[in-house]
Scaffold this motif. Structure first.
Motif, short mmCIF file in Angstrom:
data_model
loop_
_atom_site.label_atom_id
_atom_site.label_comp_id
_atom_site.label_asym_id
_atom_site.label_seq_id
_atom_site.Cartn_x
_atom_site.Cartn_y
_atom_site.Cartn_z
N GLN A 1 0.84 -1.20 0.00
CA GLN A 1 0.00 0.00 0.00
C GLN A 1 0.88 1.26 0.00
OE1 GLN A 1 -3.61 0.03 2.31
NE2 GLN A 1 -3.44 2.22 2.72
N PHE A 2 1.97 1.17 0.71
CA PHE A 2 2.91 2.31 0.78
C PHE A 2 3.45 2.65 -0.62
CE2 PHE A 2 7.11 4.20 1.49
CZ PHE A 2 6.81 5.17 2.43
N ARG B 1 -4.65 8.29 -0.96
CA ARG B 1 -5.56 7.21 -0.57
C ARG B 1 -6.92 7.75 -0.14
NH1 ARG B 1 -1.95 7.43 4.00
NH2 ARG B 1 -3.00 7.91 5.95
N PHE B 2 -6.96 9.02 0.22
CA PHE B 2 -8.22 9.59 0.68
C PHE B 2 -9.19 9.90 -0.46
CE2 PHE B 2 -4.89 10.88 3.73
CZ PHE B 2 -5.34 10.15 4.82
N ASP B 3 -8.68 9.79 -1.68
CA ASP B 3 -9.54 10.09 -2.84
C ASP B 3 -10.42 8.91 -3.25
OD1 ASP B 3 -8.50 12.61 -2.98
OD2 ASP B 3 -6.87 12.03 -4.32
N TYR B 4 -10.21 7.77 -2.60
CA TYR B 4 -10.97 6.59 -3.03
C TYR B 4 -11.64 5.92 -1.84
CZ TYR B 4 -7.77 7.31 -6.92
OH TYR B 4 -7.07 7.86 -7.93
N ASP B 5 -12.73 5.23 -2.13
CA ASP B 5 -13.33 4.47 -1.05
C ASP B 5 -12.59 3.14 -0.93
OD1 ASP B 5 -14.40 2.47 -2.80
OD2 ASP B 5 -16.05 3.83 -3.27
N ARG B 6 -12.87 2.46 0.14
CA ARG B 6 -12.15 1.25 0.47
C ARG B 6 -12.11 0.24 -0.68
NH1 ARG B 6 -11.62 -1.38 5.82
NH2 ARG B 6 -10.53 -3.30 5.29
N GLU B 7 -13.30 -0.05 -1.24
CA GLU B 7 -13.38 -1.08 -2.28
C GLU B 7 -12.57 -0.69 -3.51
OE1 GLU B 7 -16.03 -0.21 -0.41
OE2 GLU B 7 -15.89 -2.11 0.70
N THR B 8 -12.69 0.56 -3.90
CA THR B 8 -11.97 1.02 -5.10
C THR B 8 -10.47 0.92 -4.90
OG1 THR B 8 -13.78 2.58 -5.40
CG2 THR B 8 -11.83 2.88 -6.77
N LEU B 9 -10.03 1.38 -3.72
CA LEU B 9 -8.60 1.37 -3.44
C LEU B 9 -8.08 -0.07 -3.45
CD1 LEU B 9 -6.31 3.30 -2.81
CD2 LEU B 9 -6.83 3.09 -0.39
N TYR B 10 -8.84 -0.94 -2.82
CA TYR B 10 -8.43 -2.35 -2.76
C TYR B 10 -8.31 -2.93 -4.16
CZ TYR B 10 -8.34 -7.23 -1.22
OH TYR B 10 -7.98 -8.54 -0.99
N LYS B 11 -9.31 -2.63 -4.96
CA LYS B 11 -9.32 -3.14 -6.34
C LYS B 11 -8.12 -2.62 -7.13
CE LYS B 11 -11.29 -5.24 -9.88
NZ LYS B 11 -10.44 -4.76 -10.92
N MET B 12 -7.82 -1.35 -6.92
CA MET B 12 -6.69 -0.75 -7.64
C MET B 12 -5.37 -1.40 -7.24
SD MET B 12 -7.88 3.22 -7.37
CE MET B 12 -6.44 4.02 -8.04
#
Length: 700
Positions: free
Chosen positions: A100-101, A114-125
RNA sequence: GGGCUCGUAGCUCAGUUGGUUAGAGCGUUGCAUUGACAUUGCAAAGGUCAGAAGUUCGACUCUUCUCGGGCCCACCA
């Protein structure tokens, strides 16, 4: 002219560029894999022998440490030749925070966070990012010739692995070994997550020591900004200077006006340090937290998870710690509360091992594992000799860690990882731990994910279970760098024994670090990182493998050595020429019956000895010694002596030459798989591959 | 503060449970070689095994200390 003739000859023979060698290696590897040689089913009736590859991070290319897994391939290929049912299981680690870093850095380049995305989107990315990079790492392992059973490759975030991790967590919870508590944790306010003790590194830093007046007392502190959270002042119980104050309340002047503070006596205070008076801030210092518990002090949090002062800090609210420190000192100086400042004071500050910003001890509710009961069994297993650690001196480190172990905070406030299967009732606030299922509409799941090492700590069992390969548990040996003995090996021991009743491996074998050619640790910040694959492209995989094993004692660090690479290259050349002499320049006829001359008897005796020595050395993980024996025998005896002698009686010696060459190739194969296969296939009466050969028998 | 580890030929490092002239790679010197060898072979020079003391018939190897590198752990406000 002689010289020109030499040069011509040289140019004619000068080989095939490196590229074609690489291609050849690639083809050989592919054929091995296609024929299924890397699968344990190659020897269905053999004894199980297994190694779990320490799963590299899915998102990152290999570094030189990974090339040291050569040692594992040596063991694996050796055991395969012995006829064992041999499994080397590959995998990839999601490497939670690390990945993630790295991903966040990439986002930053694009002006995002990371604050620009919701949890699911970030995870998917991040999933896509890791998925994209994982084949890179895997191909690199292949280029090194590692004979891994790719059909069993696992990733730590696959469903079946997660299920096992959930099961373990639930069992720990039900056994009372997992608890949720608000404690001081190591928190990185930049990365927005807490860490275990291992992820904090300490750096010597200049931190001015402020001598501040607290009513009648003066105390010394490096952290004046936390004074809003002070709930006591402490002195040593035997310190005569302050005896009169112990147990009393003193009135102090603050930037807010007058306040009262209790004076306590505690042995933790060193009368020699500063003035012998210490402020106690239970919410922001590990020692003070404990002192607070001993003395029943309230805990007042003045710094938030965002690294800023909160409302308790009055007008300093909203300032970052560093700014607040400056501001409060100025304020106090105006009021004459600062007696002096020791600007040159140096102390050790805990910093985030990744971003190097100061770690803030903050009170936070997290999941913890009680480690002592688990550590007990991990210690016992080694003490009772159920398994051995090689080299032996690492046992001390192992015990030292386990005997002083503290509870393990496994909650991470990041999205890239296995989400903790704990659910809280919205009304009653009670927690329920499940194996992943939602216990009902009244519950919401914990937002946190597990520390990566919690899942990788279960890897031997989990990866074998998920690939239907539990017959290989416990594995034969865990081979990895000594630098993750505590992070990983010790945790695998604890969780493995806890879940299965057995240590997850029979031996622990640790290798050293590969440093840069000058012996300095490779690091991105120093800019001295050398890509192992680049060296493989330059010299070939066999050469790199040779160079990493030759002349290095097991477990010792080594500097990447170009002279060793050159030596390895020459050795391969020697092998090629031996093979050319024995095979290509074969006499038209050769004797059927071996003519036992004295030199033949001697060479056979020496061959037997070297076979035994190499075998013994491999059994005790002395790879350097084994390779040394082979090198010596092949070059300075077989080539220099026996082959030279044989030139006069070629026909007679031919059966011996072929036999010895073949035996040498087999013994050398674990170390240098490609060249040995290539030359083996030139031998008369060869099998489909050297990998189908049998390790020569050693007479007892 | 505690622990680990290293200090062996010019350089990089081996040295298995203490045992006869301490090894390798690279480098250096001499000779040879149209050789199976992208060179290679033969030979040579080069080490008070960091230093000191001890145990021992015998120590690079075991013990203690000193000096000098490296690493790890530990709550020093």
């Amino acid at each position: 002219m002689y010289y020109n003739a030499r040069l011509q000859l040289l140019l004619k023979k000068i080989n095939p560029s490196r590229i074609s060698v690489m291609q050849k290696d690639g083809e050989i590897y592919k054929s091995w894999e296609e024929k299924g040689y890397f699968k344990p089913e190659l020897h269905t009736n053999g004894n199980p022998y297994s190694i779990i590859l320490p799963p590299p991070n899915a998102n990152a290319p290999l570094h030189f440490g990974h090339a040291m897994y050569t040692v594992e391939d040596i063991l694996i290929r050796y055991h395969r030749l012995l006829g064992d049912k041999t499994l080397w299981l590959p995998g990839a680690d999601h490497a939670g925070f690390e990945t993630q870093f790295v991903f966040e850095k990439k986002l930053l380049e694009k002006g995002k966070s990371r604050f620009d995305y919701d949890r699911e989107t970030l995870y998917k990315m991040i999933w896509d990012f890791a998925a994209e990079n994982r084949p890179v790492m895997e191909n690199q392992l292949k280029r090194l010739g590692f004979s891994l059973d790719w059909s069993r490759s696992k990733f730590t975030l696959e469903e079946d692995i997660i299920k096992i991790v959930y099961k373990t967590f639930k069992k720990l919870y039900e056994d009372g070994l997992v608890y949720r508590a608000e404690k001081l944790v190591n928190y990185c306010t930049y990365d927005g997550t807490s860490f275990s003790d291992l992820e904090v590194i300490y750096e010597e830093k200049n931190s001015p020591l402020y001598y501040i007046k607290y009513g009648p007392l003066t105390l010394a502190t490096t952290r004046p900004e936390t004074k809003f959270g002070d709930t006591a002042v402490a002195v040593n119980p035997r310190d005569k200077r302050y005896k009169q104050y112990i147990g009393k309340e003193i009135e102090i002047e603050t930037v807010f006006g007058k306040a009262k503070l209790k004076v306590i006596a505690d042995d933790m205070v060193d009368p020699e340090f500063g003035t012998g008076v210490v402020k106690i801030t239970p919410a922001h210092d590990f020692n003070d937290f404990e002192a607070g518990q001993r003395h029943n002090l309230p805990s007042v949090q003045v710094i938030g998870l965002d690294g800023k002062m909160n409302e308790k800090a009055g007008k300093l609210k909203g300032l970052y710690v560093k700014q607040a420190r400056k501001a409060i000192v100025e304020e106090m100086q105006k009021k004459g509360l600062v007696e002096k400042i020791d600007e040159s004071y140096i102390n050790r500050i805990g910093v985030c091992y990744k971003c190097k910003n100061p770690i803030e001890p903050l009170p936070l509710e997290q999941w913890f594992i009680k480690m002592e009961p688990l550590a007990k069994y991990a210690i016992k297993a080694v003490k009772e000799g159920k398994l051995k650690i090689y080299p032996k001196n690492f046992e001390k480190l192992y015990f030292q860690f386990l005997e002083n172990i503290r509870d393990w905070n496994i909650s991470r406030q990041i999205v890239w990882g296995i989400r903790i299967p704990a659910w809280q009732n919205k009304k009653t606030r009670e927690w329920k731990v499940t194996e992943g299922e939602n216990p009902g509409d009244d519950y919401i799941q914990d937002n946190d994910t597990f520390d990566t090492w919690f899942s990788s700590g279960q890897w031997p069992y989990a990866s074998l279970a998920a690939t239907n390969s539990l017959e290989f548990y416990p594995t034969s040996v865990m081979e990895t760098g000594y630098d993750i003995l505590r992070w990983w090996v010790a945790r695998m021991m604890m969780l493995g024994i806890y879940m299965t009743g057995k240590p997850p491996f029979k031996d622990i074998l640790l290798h050293g670090l590969v440093n840069d050619p000058l012996g300095k640790k490779m690091s991105k910040s120093k800019g001295n990182v050398i890509d192992p694959i680049e060296i493989v492209e330059q010299y070939g995989a066999d050469t790199v493998r040779f160079a990493l094993v030759y002349g290095n004692a097991t477990g010792n660090d080594q500097a990447l050595s170009y002279t060793k690479l050159e030596a390895a290259k020459k050795f391969i050349n020697k092998l090629r020429n031996i093979a050319r002499f024995v095979v290509e320049m074969k006499p038209k006829t050769s004797s059927k019956e071996a003519a036992q001359r004295i030199e033949d008897i001697k060479v056979m005796k020496n061959l037997e000895k070297v076979t035994k020595d190499v075998t013994d050395a491999l059994e005790r993980y002395d790879f350097n010694f084994a390779l040394n024996m082979l090198y010596e025998f092949i070059w300075h005896y077989f080539a220099d002596v026996y082959i030279e002698q044989s030139k006069k009686r070629r026909e007679e010696a031919q059966p011996y030459l072929e036999h010895i060459l073949k035996t040498m190739l087999i013994l050398l194969h674990p170390f240098m798989p490609f060249i040995t296969e290539e030359l083996y296939l030139q031998l008369p009466n060869h099998l489909e591959s050297i990998m189908l050969e049998k390790w020569p028998k050693v007479k007892a």
